[in-house]
Design a protein around this motif. Structure first.
Motif, PDB file in Angstrom:
ATOM      1  N   GLY A 236      -3.747  11.991 -15.062  1.00 35.27           N
ATOM      2  CA  GLY A 236      -4.343  13.316 -14.942  1.00 35.27           C
ATOM      3  C   GLY A 236      -3.996  14.019 -13.646  1.00 35.27           C
ATOM      4  N   GLU A 237      -3.358  13.294 -12.737  1.00 34.58           N
ATOM      5  CA  GLU A 237      -2.983  13.910 -11.456  1.00 34.58           C
ATOM      6  C   GLU A 237      -1.498  14.244 -11.498  1.00 34.58           C
ATOM      7  OE1 GLU A 237      -5.027  14.149  -8.230  1.00 34.58           O
ATOM      8  OE2 GLU A 237      -6.268  14.435 -10.021  1.00 34.58           O
ATOM      9  N   ARG A 238      -1.159  15.450 -11.041  1.00 36.95           N
ATOM     10  CA  ARG A 238       0.233  15.844 -11.126  1.00 36.95           C
ATOM     11  C   ARG A 238       1.084  15.134 -10.063  1.00 36.95           C
ATOM     12  NH1 ARG A 238       0.412  21.890 -11.130  1.00 36.95           N
ATOM     13  NH2 ARG A 238      -1.109  21.952 -12.820  1.00 36.95           N
ATOM     14  N   GLU A 239       0.544  15.083  -8.879  1.00 37.45           N
ATOM     15  CA  GLU A 239       1.278  14.484  -7.762  1.00 37.45           C
ATOM     16  C   GLU A 239       0.807  13.051  -7.522  1.00 37.45           C
ATOM     17  OE1 GLU A 239       3.580  15.869  -5.424  1.00 37.45           O
ATOM     18  OE2 GLU A 239       3.833  17.236  -7.118  1.00 37.45           O
ATOM     19  N   PRO A 240       1.726  12.108  -7.263  1.00 35.39           N
ATOM     20  CA  PRO A 240       1.274  10.759  -6.889  1.00 35.39           C
ATOM     21  C   PRO A 240       0.608  10.794  -5.510  1.00 35.39           C
ATOM     22  CG  PRO A 240       3.635  10.964  -6.559  1.00 35.39           C
ATOM     23  CD  PRO A 240       3.192  12.241  -7.229  1.00 35.39           C
ATOM     24  N   VAL A 241      -0.256   9.843  -5.287  1.00 38.07           N
ATOM     25  CA  VAL A 241      -0.933   9.762  -3.995  1.00 38.07           C
ATOM     26  C   VAL A 241      -0.152   8.807  -3.103  1.00 38.07           C
ATOM     27  CG1 VAL A 241      -3.094   9.171  -2.831  1.00 38.07           C
ATOM     28  CG2 VAL A 241      -3.134  10.129  -5.149  1.00 38.07           C
TER      29      VAL A 241
ATOM     30  N   VAL B 296       0.837  -1.209   0.000  1.00 37.71           N
ATOM     31  CA  VAL B 296       0.000   0.000   0.000  1.00 37.71           C
ATOM     32  C   VAL B 296       0.866   1.251   0.000  1.00 37.71           C
ATOM     33  CG1 VAL B 296      -1.675   1.328   1.358  1.00 37.71           C
ATOM     34  CG2 VAL B 296      -1.960  -1.146   1.116  1.00 37.71           C
ATOM     35  N   ALA B 297       2.028   1.164   0.664  1.00 36.19           N
ATOM     36  CA  ALA B 297       2.841   2.364   0.872  1.00 36.19           C
ATOM     37  C   ALA B 297       3.487   2.916  -0.410  1.00 36.19           C
ATOM     38  CB  ALA B 297       3.915   2.073   1.916  1.00 36.19           C
ATOM     39  N   ALA B 298       3.632   2.086  -1.443  1.00 30.45           N
ATOM     40  CA  ALA B 298       4.236   2.594  -2.681  1.00 30.45           C
ATOM     41  C   ALA B 298       3.318   3.656  -3.291  1.00 30.45           C
ATOM     42  CB  ALA B 298       4.446   1.443  -3.659  1.00 30.45           C
ATOM     43  N   PRO B 299       3.884   4.764  -3.803  1.00 28.66           N
ATOM     44  CA  PRO B 299       3.043   5.851  -4.324  1.00 28.66           C
ATOM     45  C   PRO B 299       2.147   5.389  -5.474  1.00 28.66           C
ATOM     46  CG  PRO B 299       5.382   6.215  -4.816  1.00 28.66           C
ATOM     47  CD  PRO B 299       5.305   5.069  -3.873  1.00 28.66           C
ATOM     48  N   VAL B 300       0.934   5.957  -5.527  1.00 32.06           N
ATOM     49  CA  VAL B 300      -0.013   5.616  -6.589  1.00 32.06           C
ATOM     50  C   VAL B 300      -0.045   6.780  -7.589  1.00 32.06           C
ATOM     51  CG1 VAL B 300      -2.391   4.947  -7.105  1.00 32.06           C
ATOM     52  CG2 VAL B 300      -1.422   4.432  -4.850  1.00 32.06           C
TER      53      VAL B 300
END
Ligand code: C2E
Ligand code: CA
Ligand code: CA
Length: 438
Positions: free
Chosen positions: A125-130, A117-121
């Motif tokens: 269309g989104e600039r920043e990973p979640v 889960v901890a790896a960035p998503v």
């Protein structure tokens, strides 16, 4: 896009395609019934995404849904076939492991799910990973519950405790379990580093010919001394190493060290032999014979000075493969001994089938050796059987004169044990070998 599975809307979650709570509960009940029969634990892990709601609020439901689908896919690919991951709430998932050996195994899976889960998503269309974290609670059958309802509830309680401790972690149900799991995982982590830290070394236990008391060879036994000088018993770390598959590098190390050591022993004639224990994993290495050949070549040890010991438990696991590999090794001139003989599946069919040179009588029989005892009859029978098959018989764990006398009287060829000596460090080994030469 839902996952490409057979999705029954009554049993699956439409957003992720994962099983829903109803299907999960069914599977838990089935797994619990099976586990009861096989007397094996199962684990239920509840996983909750930390602070998912603000992400959903800020980035909007399209991104929120996409994140859930991505996380679902990561969780599904972090588990093994036969395990189940279900979506059991908005941002909550539940994993069923229907076959675990210890609670630590469940703890390990919990940790790998947390990491998944901890790896960035990255969402299109989104600039920043979640970036998300997850918190998990683990319940084990039968200790923490006997049915789906109690297991799910107790896993949830553990989850709440983990959240209260700050989240981004996991908890098992009881403090005792948490302690044991942490201890074992730490031990495994330390063992992983032990080779590089040169904490693993080899001791050599002398083996003597019973007819004249002369030195025949040594058995190489691995030792782990942790920083601070504490020794971990071989029985403990060898089985841990087997579970974590660390026995491959450790076994390789012991084989090389033992052959190198033995190549320096000059005794009468060819010199003493060295016996090295081989684990099941090593036997299954596709090129184990090549590796042994390479080590012999590198250390310039004659193949006839090396004996490989395999336990019968290991040998019978895949009898066909074992027979093939043993034949290959023996073809090179290496001797093979069947270790711990008598306690496992010592069937005559196997003895007939495996190309071996020697039998090592397990020390539990030797310990019971008294004239007229049951142990005595068994040992006498093993010696007679082995000799009828032209095998050398070696007794291990000989502690008293009485045991040694019994073995000698029954024609046992060789023996090792505290009666003569425990496993020795190199200087003592050298002294023994020199003494034997003069
Ligand atoms: P094993 O192959 O049966 O080794 C003999 C064990 O008996 C050794 O325990 C040895 O120290 C112990 N022993 C020797 N003499 C006596 C005696 O007189 N009385 C008693 N009660 N015990 C005696 P250790 O070194 O603790 O090893 C335990 C087991 O760990 C070994 O059993 C072997 O199965 C495994 N092991 C040790 N080193 C290695 C290794 O390098 N590779 C693999 N695969 N397994 C190893
Ligand atoms: Ca052995
Ligand atoms: Ca043994």
């Amino acid at each position: 896009m839902p996952m490409a599975v057979d999705v029954d809307p009554l049993l699956h979650d439409p957003l992720t395609g994962l099983p829903n709570r109803r299907l999960l509960e069914d599977r838990i009940e089935i797994a619990a019934a099976q586990a009861q029969r096989l007397e094996r634990p199962i684990a239920v892990l509840r996983l909750d995404l930390d602070r998912f709601k603000p992400v959903n609020d800020v980035r909007g439901p399209r991104v929120g849904d996409e994140i859930l689908r991505r996380i679902a896919r990561r969780l599904a690919s972090s588990i093994l076939e036969g395990d189940t991951v279900a979506r059991t709430g908005g941002d909550e998932f539940t994993v069923l492991l229907p076959d675990v050996r210890h609670e630590e195994d469940a703890a390990k899976v919990a940790e790998s799910l947390r990491r998944a889960v901890a790896a960035p998503v990255f969402v299109e269309g989104e600039r920043e990973p979640v970036r998300l974290t997850a918190t998990l609670g683990v319940a084990i059958f039968p200790a923490d519950g006997h049915d789906a309802e109690s297991l799910l509830r107790n896993a949830e309680n553990a989850l709440h405790r983990a959240k209260a401790l700050g989240g981004d972690s996991y908890q098992l149900c009881t403090p005792e379990m948490n302690r044991r799991a942490a201890e074992r995982l730490k031990l495994e982590e330390d063992l992983r580093a032990a080779l590089a830290r040169e904490e693993i070394h080899v001791r050599y236990q002398p083996i003597y010919r019973l007819k004249d008391g002369s030195l025949s060879g040594f058995e190489a036994l691995a030792r782990w001394t942790r920083s601070g000088g504490r020794e971990v018993p071989a029985e403990v770390f060898v089985s841990l190493a087997e579970e974590a598959r660390l026995i491959l590098p450790i076994g390789r190390f012991v084989l090389l060290a033992a052959c190198r050591e033995a190549a320096r022993w000059k005794g009468r004639g060819a010199g003493p032999t060295v016996a090295v224990n081989l684990s099941a994993w090593q036997l299954r290495e596709p090129r184990i014979a090549d590796e042994v050949a390479r080590v012999l070549d590198e250390t310039r040890l004659a193949p006839s000075r090396l004996m490989l010991e395999i336990t019968e438990r290991v040998a019978v696991q895949d009898a066909e493969l074992t027979a093939r590999v043993l034949a290959q090794l023996r073809g090179m001139g290496v001797y093979i001994a069947l270790d711990d003989f008598g306690i496992g599946y010592s069937s005559l069919a196997y003895l007939h089938r495996f190309p071996v040179d020697a039998l090592k009588i397990d020390r539990t029989f030797v310990q019971e050796l008294r004239p007229g005892s049951r142990g005595g009859s068994i040992v006498a029978a093993i010696i007679a059987l082995g000799h009828a098959l032209q095998l050398k018989i070696i007794a291990e764990g000989v502690e008293t004169d009485e045991q040694a006398a019994f073995l000698r009287a029954h024609g046992c060829d060789e023996a090792q044990g505290y009666r003569w000596s425990g496993p020795l460090a190199t200087p003592d080994v050298n002294a023994l070998v020199e003494e034997a030469t003069v």
